[in-house]
Design a protein around this motif. Structure first.
Motif, PDB file in Angstrom:
ATOM      1  N   MET A  80     -24.979  20.463 -15.714  1.00  0.00           N
ATOM      2  CA  MET A  80     -24.158  20.122 -14.598  1.00  0.00           C
ATOM      3  C   MET A  80     -23.274  18.926 -14.970  1.00  0.00           C
ATOM      4  O   MET A  80     -23.748  17.930 -15.484  1.00  0.00           O
ATOM      5  N   ALA A  81     -22.000  19.042 -14.691  1.00  0.00           N
ATOM      6  CA  ALA A  81     -21.030  17.999 -15.038  1.00  0.00           C
ATOM      7  C   ALA A  81     -20.955  16.970 -13.913  1.00  0.00           C
ATOM      8  O   ALA A  81     -21.015  17.305 -12.739  1.00  0.00           O
ATOM      9  N   THR A  82     -20.808  15.731 -14.308  1.00  0.00           N
ATOM     10  CA  THR A  82     -20.660  14.671 -13.310  1.00  0.00           C
ATOM     11  C   THR A  82     -19.211  14.194 -13.313  1.00  0.00           C
ATOM     12  O   THR A  82     -18.553  14.184 -14.355  1.00  0.00           O
ATOM     13  N   THR A  83     -18.758  13.814 -12.157  1.00  0.00           N
ATOM     14  CA  THR A  83     -17.393  13.323 -12.012  1.00  0.00           C
ATOM     15  C   THR A  83     -17.455  11.864 -11.594  1.00  0.00           C
ATOM     16  O   THR A  83     -18.154  11.506 -10.651  1.00  0.00           O
ATOM     17  N   ASN A  84     -16.718  11.043 -12.305  1.00  0.00           N
ATOM     18  CA  ASN A  84     -16.622   9.631 -11.942  1.00  0.00           C
ATOM     19  C   ASN A  84     -15.425   9.435 -11.012  1.00  0.00           C
ATOM     20  O   ASN A  84     -14.349   9.973 -11.265  1.00  0.00           O
ATOM     21  N   TYR A  85     -15.643   8.673  -9.980  1.00  0.00           N
ATOM     22  CA  TYR A  85     -14.580   8.392  -9.013  1.00  0.00           C
ATOM     23  C   TYR A  85     -14.315   6.900  -9.015  1.00  0.00           C
ATOM     24  O   TYR A  85     -15.226   6.094  -8.896  1.00  0.00           O
ATOM     25  N   LYS A  86     -13.035   6.530  -9.143  1.00  0.00           N
ATOM     26  CA  LYS A  86     -12.660   5.117  -9.092  1.00  0.00           C
ATOM     27  C   LYS A  86     -11.693   4.931  -7.924  1.00  0.00           C
ATOM     28  O   LYS A  86     -10.657   5.580  -7.860  1.00  0.00           O
ATOM     29  N   SER A  87     -12.056   4.076  -7.015  1.00  0.00           N
ATOM     30  CA  SER A  87     -11.238   3.836  -5.828  1.00  0.00           C
ATOM     31  C   SER A  87     -10.145   2.813  -6.130  1.00  0.00           C
ATOM     32  O   SER A  87     -10.397   1.769  -6.732  1.00  0.00           O
ATOM     33  N   TYR A  88      -8.944   3.127  -5.703  1.00  0.00           N
ATOM     34  CA  TYR A  88      -7.810   2.218  -5.860  1.00  0.00           C
ATOM     35  C   TYR A  88      -7.342   1.683  -4.504  1.00  0.00           C
ATOM     36  O   TYR A  88      -6.248   1.152  -4.386  1.00  0.00           O
ATOM     37  N   ILE A  89      -8.186   1.807  -3.502  1.00  0.00           N
ATOM     38  CA  ILE A  89      -7.808   1.389  -2.146  1.00  0.00           C
ATOM     39  C   ILE A  89      -7.458  -0.104  -2.117  1.00  0.00           C
ATOM     40  O   ILE A  89      -6.448  -0.490  -1.542  1.00  0.00           O
ATOM     41  N   SER A  90      -8.271  -0.939  -2.718  1.00  0.00           N
ATOM     42  CA  SER A  90      -7.995  -2.379  -2.680  1.00  0.00           C
ATOM     43  C   SER A  90      -6.687  -2.705  -3.406  1.00  0.00           C
ATOM     44  O   SER A  90      -5.918  -3.552  -2.960  1.00  0.00           O
ATOM     45  N   ARG A  91      -6.423  -2.006  -4.492  1.00  0.00           N
ATOM     46  CA  ARG A  91      -5.164  -2.218  -5.228  1.00  0.00           C
ATOM     47  C   ARG A  91      -3.964  -1.761  -4.391  1.00  0.00           C
ATOM     48  O   ARG A  91      -2.940  -2.449  -4.329  1.00  0.00           O
ATOM     49  N   VAL A  92      -4.070  -0.640  -3.716  1.00  0.00           N
ATOM     50  CA  VAL A  92      -2.990  -0.128  -2.868  1.00  0.00           C
ATOM     51  C   VAL A  92      -2.726  -1.106  -1.724  1.00  0.00           C
ATOM     52  O   VAL A  92      -1.570  -1.422  -1.411  1.00  0.00           O
ATOM     53  N   LYS A  93      -3.789  -1.614  -1.096  1.00  0.00           N
ATOM     54  CA  LYS A  93      -3.634  -2.589  -0.013  1.00  0.00           C
ATOM     55  C   LYS A  93      -2.918  -3.842  -0.515  1.00  0.00           C
ATOM     56  O   LYS A  93      -2.029  -4.375   0.154  1.00  0.00           O
ATOM     57  N   TYR A  94      -3.299  -4.301  -1.701  1.00  0.00           N
ATOM     58  CA  TYR A  94      -2.680  -5.493  -2.291  1.00  0.00           C
ATOM     59  C   TYR A  94      -1.191  -5.252  -2.550  1.00  0.00           C
ATOM     60  O   TYR A  94      -0.346  -6.082  -2.197  1.00  0.00           O
ATOM     61  N   VAL A  95      -0.855  -4.119  -3.134  1.00  0.00           N
ATOM     62  CA  VAL A  95       0.541  -3.805  -3.454  1.00  0.00           C
ATOM     63  C   VAL A  95       1.371  -3.698  -2.170  1.00  0.00           C
ATOM     64  O   VAL A  95       2.497  -4.203  -2.102  1.00  0.00           O
ATOM     65  N   LEU A  96       0.815  -3.061  -1.133  1.00  0.00           N
ATOM     66  CA  LEU A  96       1.533  -2.946   0.135  1.00  0.00           C
ATOM     67  C   LEU A  96       1.744  -4.315   0.786  1.00  0.00           C
ATOM     68  O   LEU A  96       2.816  -4.597   1.320  1.00  0.00           O
ATOM     69  N   THR A  97       0.733  -5.149   0.741  1.00  0.00           N
ATOM     70  CA  THR A  97       0.848  -6.496   1.313  1.00  0.00           C
ATOM     71  C   THR A  97       1.922  -7.298   0.588  1.00  0.00           C
ATOM     72  O   THR A  97       2.724  -7.989   1.216  1.00  0.00           O
ATOM     73  N   GLU A  98       1.930  -7.200  -0.742  1.00  0.00           N
ATOM     74  CA  GLU A  98       2.954  -7.898  -1.522  1.00  0.00           C
ATOM     75  C   GLU A  98       4.347  -7.366  -1.202  1.00  0.00           C
ATOM     76  O   GLU A  98       5.306  -8.132  -1.097  1.00  0.00           O
ATOM     77  N   ALA A  99       4.468  -6.053  -1.052  1.00  0.00           N
ATOM     78  CA  ALA A  99       5.763  -5.448  -0.716  1.00  0.00           C
ATOM     79  C   ALA A  99       6.234  -5.926   0.662  1.00  0.00           C
ATOM     80  O   ALA A  99       7.418  -6.233   0.849  1.00  0.00           O
ATOM     81  N   GLU A 100       5.318  -6.002   1.622  1.00  0.00           N
ATOM     82  CA  GLU A 100       5.666  -6.505   2.958  1.00  0.00           C
ATOM     83  C   GLU A 100       6.137  -7.950   2.887  1.00  0.00           C
ATOM     84  O   GLU A 100       7.148  -8.318   3.485  1.00  0.00           O
ATOM     85  N   THR A 101       5.402  -8.780   2.160  1.00  0.00           N
ATOM     86  CA  THR A 101       5.766 -10.189   2.026  1.00  0.00           C
ATOM     87  C   THR A 101       7.117 -10.341   1.351  1.00  0.00           C
ATOM     88  O   THR A 101       7.954 -11.135   1.795  1.00  0.00           O
ATOM     89  N   ASP A 102       7.348  -9.580   0.275  1.00  0.00           N
ATOM     90  CA  ASP A 102       8.646  -9.630  -0.408  1.00  0.00           C
ATOM     91  C   ASP A 102       9.775  -9.213   0.520  1.00  0.00           C
ATOM     92  O   ASP A 102      10.855  -9.809   0.517  1.00  0.00           O
ATOM     93  N   ALA A 103       9.539  -8.176   1.328  1.00  0.00           N
ATOM     94  CA  ALA A 103      10.548  -7.708   2.280  1.00  0.00           C
ATOM     95  C   ALA A 103      10.841  -8.786   3.322  1.00  0.00           C
ATOM     96  O   ALA A 103      12.011  -9.052   3.641  1.00  0.00           O
ATOM     97  N   LEU A 104       9.805  -9.436   3.849  1.00  0.00           N
ATOM     98  CA  LEU A 104      10.000 -10.487   4.843  1.00  0.00           C
ATOM     99  C   LEU A 104      10.775 -11.665   4.261  1.00  0.00           C
ATOM    100  O   LEU A 104      11.653 -12.230   4.926  1.00  0.00           O
ATOM    101  N   LYS A 105      10.461 -12.032   3.016  1.00  0.00           N
ATOM    102  CA  LYS A 105      11.197 -13.130   2.367  1.00  0.00           C
ATOM    103  C   LYS A 105      12.662 -12.758   2.173  1.00  0.00           C
ATOM    104  O   LYS A 105      13.557 -13.586   2.395  1.00  0.00           O
ATOM    105  N   ALA A 106      12.924 -11.532   1.766  1.00  0.00           N
ATOM    106  CA  ALA A 106      14.305 -11.078   1.574  1.00  0.00           C
ATOM    107  C   ALA A 106      15.061 -11.067   2.904  1.00  0.00           C
ATOM    108  O   ALA A 106      16.221 -11.479   2.980  1.00  0.00           O
ATOM    109  N   ILE A 107      14.396 -10.616   3.964  1.00  0.00           N
ATOM    110  CA  ILE A 107      15.005 -10.619   5.298  1.00  0.00           C
ATOM    111  C   ILE A 107      15.310 -12.058   5.718  1.00  0.00           C
ATOM    112  O   ILE A 107      16.388 -12.344   6.244  1.00  0.00           O
ATOM    113  N   GLY A 108      14.372 -12.958   5.466  1.00  0.00           N
ATOM    114  CA  GLY A 108      14.579 -14.368   5.804  1.00  0.00           C
ATOM    115  C   GLY A 108      15.759 -14.967   5.064  1.00  0.00           C
ATOM    116  O   GLY A 108      16.583 -15.681   5.653  1.00  0.00           O
ATOM    117  N   ARG A 109      15.862 -14.677   3.759  1.00  0.00           N
ATOM    118  CA  ARG A 109      16.981 -15.210   2.965  1.00  0.00           C
ATOM    119  C   ARG A 109      18.320 -14.699   3.483  1.00  0.00           C
ATOM    120  O   ARG A 109      19.259 -15.470   3.672  1.00  0.00           O
TER     121      ARG A 109
END
Length: 161
Positions: free
Chosen positions: A1-30
């Motif tokens: 029986m073969a086993t499958t390894n699963y690696k979650s990228y949820i925390s990385r996706v959340k981080y990237v989205l948060t950074e994108a939001e912050t960058d967008a807000l800074k650009a809007i502010g400028r």
């Protein structure tokens, strides 16, 4: 029986989205602050120099405006009445402000100084001795309205990454 390894990228996706939001807000502010500065009534001066923006990461908002010590920005934006020597009437808030210079020569206001003089008088009585109405010179609201399209483009561009 073969086993499958699963690696979650949820925390990385959340981080990237948060950074994108912050960058967008800074650009809007400028962009927003630059638009407001370009419409401020004088070429130079404390009002124009005090125009800035603040990004609030918790609420995911950006505030564009003037620093608190430049109290007269609302008088310029919305207009006011000159009542007497160094007195302004703020129609928006219903306060009469006594203007004075502090020990460093900076212009300050204090509506408490006038409060006693105005106690018991109606707004009509206060305005009856007004010198003149100073017309509004809107610069903040029209500037933000003028860059609405750019703001939408910034949000789209930053969140599509």
């Amino acid at each position: 029986m073969a086993t499958t390894n699963y690696k979650s990228y949820i925390s990385r996706v959340k981080y990237v989205l948060t950074e994108a939001e912050t960058d967008a807000l800074k650009a809007i502010g400028r962009i927003g602050a630059a638009a407001v500065r370009s419409r401020a009534p004088r070429d130079q001066g404390p009002l124009k120099r005090s125009i800035t923006y603040f990004v609030k990461k918790k609420t995911k908002t950006v505030q564009i405006g003037v620093r608190k010590k430049i109290f007269y920005a609302s008088f310029v934006e919305l207009g006011h009445r000159i009542l007497g020597k160094n007195q302004l009437y703020d129609e928006r808030h219903g306060h009469v402000h006594q203007l004075y210079r502090d020990e460093n020569g900076a212009l300050k206001k204090n509506w408490q100084l006038v409060k006693g003089q105005m106690r018991g008088k109606t707004i009509r009585e206060v305005l009856s001795f007004s010198g003149k109405m100073v017309k509004p010179h809107p610069f903040l609201i029209p500037a933000i309205e003028s860059v609405k399209g750019q703001i939408q483009e910034i949000v789209t561009r930053h969140l599509r990454r």
